[in-house]
Design an enzyme around this catalytic site. Structure first.
Site, PDB file in Angstrom:
ATOM      1  CG  HIS A   1      -1.760   1.192   1.413  1.00  0.00           C
ATOM      2  ND1 HIS A   1      -3.107   1.182   1.157  1.00  0.00           N
ATOM      3  CD2 HIS A   1      -1.470   2.464   1.793  1.00  0.00           C
ATOM      4  CE1 HIS A   1      -3.610   2.391   1.382  1.00  0.00           C
ATOM      5  NE2 HIS A   1      -2.628   3.188   1.773  1.00  0.00           N
ATOM      6  CD  GLU A   2       1.542   3.711   3.693  1.00  0.00           C
ATOM      7  OE1 GLU A   2       1.786   4.763   3.085  1.00  0.00           O
ATOM      8  OE2 GLU A   2       0.486   3.529   4.338  1.00  0.00           O
TER       9      GLU A   2
HETATM   10 ZN   LIG Z   1      -2.869   5.255   2.013  1.00  0.00          ZN
END
Ligand SMILES: [Zn+2]
Length: 687
Positions: free
Chosen positions: A476-477
């Protein structure tokens, strides 16, 4: 000669020079320089204004300040110390006030408006036109067009709002901290996982309760204590006490937030009215994908209608299951029973223990797998620089270069700081430090960013073994990071993650999908001792358990989104009388029916009330972005999750484009149509 390390423009950041003592002098100097730049724009002859002397000059005016303050904020997150905290807090008011005053500066606004009336402005196209329009909209949205007395009221209102929100958030924190539950009979803790019990014992000792020989257990309303307690503890009476404690947060005595909620809602409505919008959501959302409160509300209600039947089924199923297990007639569950019985049902149905996946996710392999995924998909190569090749802020931090696989171009570099430290804040995040500008050949100079987490650290001689949730977090990051590093927009304020709030999670959330695909996992998920891939049976359980009570999870998010919009669209309905009853009647069919009924979250809902805007009127964005990512990923599923042409399209139309165009236009260019809600329902097993 005076040096200002925080103002140094070097790509090779010299972290050793960025010391707390330099913050005050450097930020003061940066503020003065930015102020001079703004004054020069404001003072120019309105007859000769150009794009370069107004819009572009404004874009650059606060460059140094933004960069330097970004470094201070970053260090505040990863290298907290009393000296740094003091230096940061000493400069924070001046910096916030400086930024807040820019759009209310009448002379600056006059210069921009003078430019807007020139033939040059009318002839603008492409990204220059976008920058011009966004700049004008920034000013208007912040009240630049208001007469002086209304501007003054707006400033006063903003400062009142920030104080009320600060107080709201202090009340939540203080009443959370004021509550504790001490247990001295170990037999009452049956069901609780060992790590939660152990944490409670250590917590009690630290607070002076019990001893090594005669331990006691202290529980609090902080999530790591509350969550396992409500999920696993067999003793229903104790769960009830914990639940009652959590209902008291922000709701009792001196910490009661009821009046603050009403004042905040009233001030936000007044702000919207001042700025010429019917309701606060219309003001906040005007430049987001949803555009206005009615559209956001319709989105929430539409999803509600689609998951309503499954939601009711899940609630009834849990009531039957609990009745059967507890040997009692089927009936409503109490609020403190839901999480407990849901976990029992999950265990019975899937026999899936998330911990069983850990050995397959050693950190080093996960990172290597992530890099391989983005290499195949987006044609970019991440390479670690040898330790010592660049300064870092802590010895554990690694430094990487990202290059285009085709021509070797250096797109950007990034730091990675994975494990918890006392001096580092919780959670996981991406941030950027530098945004590259166009060079002589027209291409952008490399960008600089970072990715931070609080992942499970290595234990003894074992590598760091992650949970699947942690693997998802890294992906995600890294999606956010790619959005920054692959940016090709020539203006910093329009590049990378500087996009509408309900669009910004698309590049990050879509990346999580690769961790749920067999093909994706097989690239990196290998047992740290045997090298074996995840057994098919375990993979099947993991997939099946993903959607356990998916409608209930979705409905919980929708209930928050609906409550948020209702409160802000109709503040007058909540201005007097019983706040909980009014909220309940607005969202009754979004709530799991319980006996007794649970009071609403409104007095401890930091997302909506802990800062002047924050997630207020925008809680729906979580689901909105899920719709976008689930839908966009269907193209990868159809064309192949490692299909380089699909990846190149995503890079061309989304990852490289920042805010250089309307997000809906970017989405449509990638998908060939508007977003389709259905993909999310399919992914969640709800159709
Ligand atoms: Zn996010």
């Amino acid at each position: 000669m005076e040096t200002h390390p925080f103002l140094a423009p070097d790509f090779a950041v010299r972290w050793s020079q960025l010391v707390p003592a330099a913050v005050g002098p450097d930020i003061t100097e940066a503020l003065a320089r930015a102020q001079r730049n703004l004054a020069a724009i404001a003072a120019q002859d309105l007859a000769t204004v150009t794009f370069a002397s107004t819009v572009e000059a404004l874009e650059r005016a606060c460059d140094e300040l933004g960069r330097a303050w970004g470094f201070v904020g970053h260090l505040n997150s990863v290298a907290d110390s009393p000296a740094l905290r003091e230096a940061y807090n000493a400069m924070l008011p001046a910096v916030s006030e400086f930024y807040a005053k820019i759009p209310l500066n009448a002379q600056l606004w006059a210069a921009l408006r003078a430019f807007a009336a020139t033939p040059e402005a009318l002839a603008l196209t492409g990204v220059r036109q976008r920058l011009f329009e966004e700049t004008m909209a920034d000013f208007r949205q912040a009240g630049a067009d208001l007469p002086p007395e209304k501007k003054a009221r707006l400033e006063k209102l903003e400062s009142e709002l920030s104080q009320l929100c600060q107080k709201y958030s202090e009340n939540v924190l203080d009443s959370t901290n004021a509550w504790e539950l001490i247990v001295d009979d170990e037999s009452k803790l049956a069901g609780l996982p060992v790590h939660a019990k152990e944490a409670a014992r250590r917590n009690a000792l630290a607070k002076g309760h019990g001893s090594e020989a005669q331990p006691k257990w202290r529980f609090t309303l902080h999530m790591p204590s509350l969550e396992p307690f409500m999920t696993y503890l067999d003793d229903a009476a104790l769960r009830r006490r914990m639940w009652e404690g959590s209902c008291g947060v922000g709701a009792t005595g001196a910490h009661d937030n009821t009046a603050l909620v009403r004042q905040i809602l009233a001030l936000r409505q007044e702000k919207a009215t001042l700025l010429g919008k019917p309701h606060f959501p219309d003001q906040v959302l005007a430049r987001r994908m949803a555009r206005d409160g009615a559209t956001a509300l319709h989105f929430v209600e539409d999803l509600h209608a689609r998951v309503g039947a499954a939601f009711a089924r899940e609630a009834a199923e849990l009531e039957r299951f609990a009745a059967e297990r507890a040997g009692r007639p089927v009936g409503r569950l109490a609020p403190w029973e839901i999480g407990y019985w849901a976990e029992k049902l999950r265990q019975e149905r899937y026999a899936f223990d998330e911990e069983a996946l850990r050995p397959y996710f050693p950190l080093e392999r996960v990172i290597a797998g992530l890099f391989e995924v983005v290499r195949r998909t987006f044609g970019v190569q991440a390479v670690e620089r040898p330790a010592g090749a660049a300064e870092v802020w802590h010895p554990e931090v690694k430094f990487y270069e990202l290059r285009d696989e085709k021509d070797g171009r250096h797109l950007g570099s990034f730091y990675a700081d994975w494990h918890p430290r006392e001096s580092k804040r919780g959670g996981a995040w991406m941030n950027y430090l530098l945004t590259g500008e166009p060079q002589a050949d027209g291409r952008l100079a490399p960008h600089l960013g970072l990715i931070c987490g609080n992942l499970t650290p290595p234990a003894g001689d074992k590598p760091a073994l992650l949970t699947h949730r942690e693997v998802e977090t890294i992906f995600h990051e890294f999606g956010h990071l790619l959005h920054h590093l692959l940016g090709e927009v020539p203006y910093k304020s329009l590049n990378g993650v500087n996009v509408a709030w309900d669009f910004v999670e698309l590049p990050s959330q879509i990346q999580e999908n690769w961790t749920w695909e067999r093909e994706g996992l097989d690239l990196f998920a290998r047992h740290f001792e045997t090298g074996a891939a995840i057994p098919q049976e375990l993979f099947a359980k993991m997939k099946a358990a993903r959607n356990f009570r998916a409608a209930t999870a979705a409905m919980r998010q929708l209930s928050f989104g609906k409550m948020d919009l209702e409160l802000h669209l109709h503040p007058e309905r909540y201005a007097a009388g019983d706040l909980d009853a009014a909220i309940k009647s607005a969202i009754a069919d979004y709530l799991v029916p319980t006996e007794p009924a649970a009071p609403s979250m409104v007095r401890r809902f930091g997302h909506l009330f802990s800062s002047s805007v924050g997630y207020a009127a925008a809680y729906y964005s979580y689901k909105w972005a899920e719709v976008l990512d689930a839908d966009a990923f269907t193209r990868f599923q159809r064309e192949g999750i490692f299909n380089a042409a699909t990846g190149a399209d995503f890079r061309r139309h989304v990852l490289s484009r920042g805010n250089s165009e309307e997000p809906m236009a970017l989405f449509k260019r990638f998908m060939g149509r508007e977003p389709d809600l259905n993909a999310l329902l399919v992914r969640s097993g709800l159709v």
